[in-house]
Design a protein around this motif. Structure first.
Motif, mmCIF file in Angstrom:
data_model
loop_
_atom_site.group_PDB
_atom_site.id
_atom_site.type_symbol
_atom_site.label_atom_id
_atom_site.label_comp_id
_atom_site.label_asym_id
_atom_site.label_seq_id
_atom_site.Cartn_x
_atom_site.Cartn_y
_atom_site.Cartn_z
ATOM 1 N N LYS A 259 1.185 30.504 5.660
ATOM 2 C CA LYS A 259 0.201 31.337 4.947
ATOM 3 C C LYS A 259 0.526 31.820 3.688
ATOM 4 N N VAL A 260 -0.530 31.550 2.720
ATOM 5 C CA VAL A 260 0.068 31.890 1.322
ATOM 6 C C VAL A 260 -1.249 32.764 0.963
ATOM 7 N N TYR A 261 -0.851 33.848 0.225
ATOM 8 C CA TYR A 261 -1.896 34.776 -0.517
ATOM 9 C C TYR A 261 -1.754 34.944 -1.663
ATOM 10 N N LEU A 262 -2.834 34.981 -2.529
ATOM 11 C CA LEU A 262 -2.713 35.100 -4.010
ATOM 12 C C LEU A 262 -3.556 36.034 -4.418
ATOM 13 N N ILE A 263 -3.510 36.686 -5.643
ATOM 14 C CA ILE A 263 -4.334 37.762 -6.413
ATOM 15 C C ILE A 263 -4.664 37.036 -7.657
ATOM 16 N N TYR A 264 -6.105 36.851 -7.938
ATOM 17 C CA TYR A 264 -6.437 36.220 -9.094
ATOM 18 C C TYR A 264 -7.354 37.126 -9.925
ATOM 19 N N ILE A 265 -7.699 36.890 -11.158
ATOM 20 C CA ILE A 265 -9.072 37.601 -11.566
ATOM 21 C C ILE A 265 -9.848 36.541 -12.387
ATOM 22 N N ASP A 266 -11.036 36.836 -11.644
ATOM 23 C CA ASP A 266 -12.184 35.983 -11.893
ATOM 24 C C ASP A 266 -12.490 36.196 -13.304
ATOM 25 N N TYR A 267 -12.808 35.157 -14.289
ATOM 26 C CA TYR A 267 -13.143 35.247 -15.729
ATOM 27 C C TYR A 267 -14.590 36.087 -15.943
ATOM 28 N N GLU A 268 -15.418 36.045 -14.885
ATOM 29 C CA GLU A 268 -16.753 36.436 -14.932
ATOM 30 C C GLU A 268 -16.628 37.976 -14.603
ATOM 31 N N ASP A 269 -15.593 38.362 -13.962
ATOM 32 C CA ASP A 269 -15.523 40.004 -13.853
ATOM 33 C C ASP A 269 -13.941 40.228 -13.717
ATOM 34 N N SER A 270 -13.482 40.520 -14.842
ATOM 35 C CA SER A 270 -11.924 40.658 -15.070
ATOM 36 C C SER A 270 -11.554 41.975 -14.237
ATOM 37 N N SER A 271 -12.506 42.969 -14.113
ATOM 38 C CA SER A 271 -12.229 44.235 -13.403
ATOM 39 C C SER A 271 -12.140 44.404 -11.676
ATOM 40 N N ASP A 272 -12.186 43.034 -11.257
ATOM 41 C CA ASP A 272 -12.699 43.028 -9.845
ATOM 42 C C ASP A 272 -11.671 41.917 -9.299
ATOM 43 N N PRO A 273 -10.363 41.986 -8.957
ATOM 44 C CA PRO A 273 -9.387 41.407 -8.481
ATOM 45 C C PRO A 273 -9.723 40.479 -7.231
ATOM 46 N N ASN A 274 -9.661 39.128 -7.047
ATOM 47 C CA ASN A 274 -9.621 38.685 -5.686
ATOM 48 C C ASN A 274 -8.320 38.435 -5.054
ATOM 49 N N ILE A 275 -8.595 38.587 -3.657
ATOM 50 C CA ILE A 275 -7.312 38.227 -2.814
ATOM 51 C C ILE A 275 -7.800 36.844 -2.135
ATOM 52 N N ILE A 276 -6.953 35.795 -2.196
ATOM 53 C CA ILE A 276 -7.254 34.594 -1.556
ATOM 54 C C ILE A 276 -6.184 34.191 -0.391
ATOM 55 N N TYR A 277 -6.847 33.593 0.445
ATOM 56 C CA TYR A 277 -6.040 33.326 1.677
ATOM 57 C C TYR A 277 -6.009 31.933 1.833
ATOM 58 N N PHE A 278 -4.724 31.118 1.778
ATOM 59 C CA PHE A 278 -4.475 29.737 2.046
ATOM 60 C C PHE A 278 -3.734 29.409 2.977
ATOM 61 N N THR A 279 -3.864 28.109 3.649
ATOM 62 C CA THR A 279 -2.947 27.616 4.707
ATOM 63 C C THR A 279 -2.422 26.467 4.128
ATOM 64 N N LYS A 280 -1.247 25.974 4.563
ATOM 65 C CA LYS A 280 -0.661 24.749 4.087
ATOM 66 C C LYS A 280 -0.437 23.777 5.118
ATOM 67 N N ASP A 281 -0.529 22.788 5.073
ATOM 68 C CA ASP A 281 -0.292 21.642 6.164
ATOM 69 C C ASP A 281 1.003 21.077 6.065
#
Length: 493
Positions: A259-281
């Motif tokens: 499991k991998v979790y990332l934080i990124y900022i969307d260009y369209e709304d820099s004030s609202d960070p996103n938390i994204i959850y990935f899985t790797k095979d």
């Protein structure tokens, strides 16, 4: 100074501590007397031989006392006002600096009586990760190693220089990046070819797999070392390209097994960070599973740190410190001050969450102005034009249950997180009494109990001792510290 992993094992229970039976007395206040394992007064058989120090704390809103004892001893709390109290207990193995067990209970103290209480202790998992140290960084990027239990500077010596953030492994060895090298304590173990692409918090340790991760702008790289024979080559595994569809770089990350979790900022709304959850095979390909925005959770600000706990819970720190309008306190512009933050605990699939320590209601901090004048500022010092500010800052009475601005997870124990927290609260001038306003800064270690999620202050540093951030403001609230009004501040609140 980093996010590491703990385990919650099946609930092995044992009664470590017993208190005396109820008895009558003549005093108006009550007492609690705690019989430690090995004592003839204890009401059970002691079978956990590794613990040799016991720490018992008794507290409520008006009382807080901690006592230590050894096997066979008795701890007494006397002259207690009648009422409800919380009793907590910890059993420590001093030789290995390991917490063997802990527990808590609610009790009622009655006038003239000794309260009978039992604290059931939960055995901590001895295969779990235990932070031995807390690596604390001041605002000038100088790093200090503190021992976890004592909160004092450690005798362990590591030359950090201007290194990036650090992680501690299961053996108490500290990894950090300085220049183009990854160091284990003071030994270089790997050359990093492109340090210009390192993210804000580039190092992460997954104790589940005993692997170390380095975060670059466009990818995450895994380094797994065979520590037993000091193999410095290890093996390297790059995770695909964990970018958003728009190609933004990520800011923080956390890994647990696949499991991998990332934080990124969307260009369209820099004030609202996103938390994204990935899985790797098995082919090291990342597949996005879910994403969630901070606004959905009900908090705002910067994500300063994140970690995956042993049970899969994702811990995210959010910090919001701001002054709007910036750099001035004037009535006409309407000033809003934020000094708050939160610990957000999300399920491993990001489907559920809980928020702890967040200040979500504004309050007004007002100045006392001169009265009886058409010009309320007549006679006020300088050009001060402060009437009030709207503050999203913890009430002073709630300072130990809320955050001013959480910055890093500096230690993880099986049932506790320790978080470096930094922020400020304010009082405004009282012109009638000729008292200056003041900004009160806080640089402290906050604990979060992972059983009941209670938040408490473990240690507050004076600014002469350690500053996590060098907090300053410009504007009329920062008045002179010399002259007739020097050091005449209203009470902190």
């Amino acid at each position: 100074m980093k996010k590491l992993i703990f385990s919650i094992l099946p609930a092995f229970l044992f009664a470590f501590i017993s208190c005396m039976n109820m008895s009558s007395g003549s005093g108006e206040n009550g007492s609690v007397r705690v019989a430690l394992p090995g004592s003839g007064r204890a009401t059970y058989t002691y079978s956990k031989n590794n613990a040799d120090k016991f720490i018992v704390r008794l507290y409520n809103d008006d009382f807080d006392q901690t006592e230590e004892g050894a096997v066979g001893g008795v701890i007494e709390f006397g002259d207690l006002e009648p009422g409800k109290y919380t009793a907590t207990a910890e059993a420590w193995n001093l030789g290995k600096n390991i917490l063997e067990g802990s527990g808590s209970t609610e009790i009622t103290v009655r006038a003239g009586e000794t309260t009978d209480c039992n604290i059931t202790m939960i055995l901590e998992g001895q295969t779990a990760y235990y932070s031995k140290y807390m690596i604390l960084t001041d605002y000038s990027n100088t790093k200090y190693i503190y021992d976890y239990p004592s909160c004092n500077k450690s005798s362990k010596s590591v030359s950090f220089g201007t290194s990036y953030n650090t992680v501690e492994d299961n053996n108490g060895q500290i990894y950090h990046i300085e220049g183009s090298n990854l160091y284990k304590d003071n030994d270089s173990v790997l050359n990093i070819s492109d340090t210009s692409k390192l993210i804000k918090n580039p190092l992460y340790y997954d104790s589940k797999t005993d692997t170390y991760w380095i975060g670059l702008e466009k990818k995450i790289i895994q380094f797994q070392f065979c520590l037993q024979n000091s193999d410095k080559s290890g093996n390297t595994e790059a995770f695909g390209d964990p970018r958003t569809p728009q190609g933004q770089s990520f800011l923080n990350f956390a890994v647990q097994e696949n499991k991998v979790y990332l934080i990124y900022i969307d260009y369209e709304d820099s004030s609202d960070p996103n938390i994204i959850y990935f899985t790797k095979d098995e082919n090291v390909k990342l597949t996005e599973q879910k994403r969630i925005q901070l606004s959905t959770i009900g908090v705002s600000g910067e994500v300063t740190d994140m970690a995956v706990l042993e049970d899969g819970t994702v811990a995210v720190l959010v910090n919001e410190k701001s002054l709007n309008p910036a750099n001035q306190f004037t009535l006409t512009d309407g000033c809003t001050v934020n000094s708050r933050g939160a610990l957000v605990l999300l399920s491993s699939d990001l489907s559920t969450y809980k928020v702890y320590g967040w200040t979500d209601s504004p309050r007004t901090i007002s100045a006392k102005l001169n009265s009886g004048s058409d010009d309320p500022y007549n006679g006020a010092p300088g050009n001060s034009q402060i009437a009030s500010i709207t503050a999203y800052i913890p009430e002073y009475a709630g300072r130990n249950s809320h955050f001013y601005g959480p910055m890093r997870i500096v230690a993880i124990r099986p049932k506790e997180l320790v978080i470096a927290d930094c922020g400020a609260n304010f009082v405004l001038p009282d012109y009638n009494e000729k008292k200056n306003g003041k900004m009160f800064t806080h640089n402290r270690l906050m604990t979060v109990n992972l059983r009941n999620f209670a938040i408490d202050c473990k240690k507050e540093f004076s600014e002469d001792e350690l500053k996590f951030q060098n907090l300053t403001i410009s504007g009329n609230i920062a008045v002179t510290t010399s002259g007739d009004w020097s050091n005449r501040y209203v009470d902190e609140k």
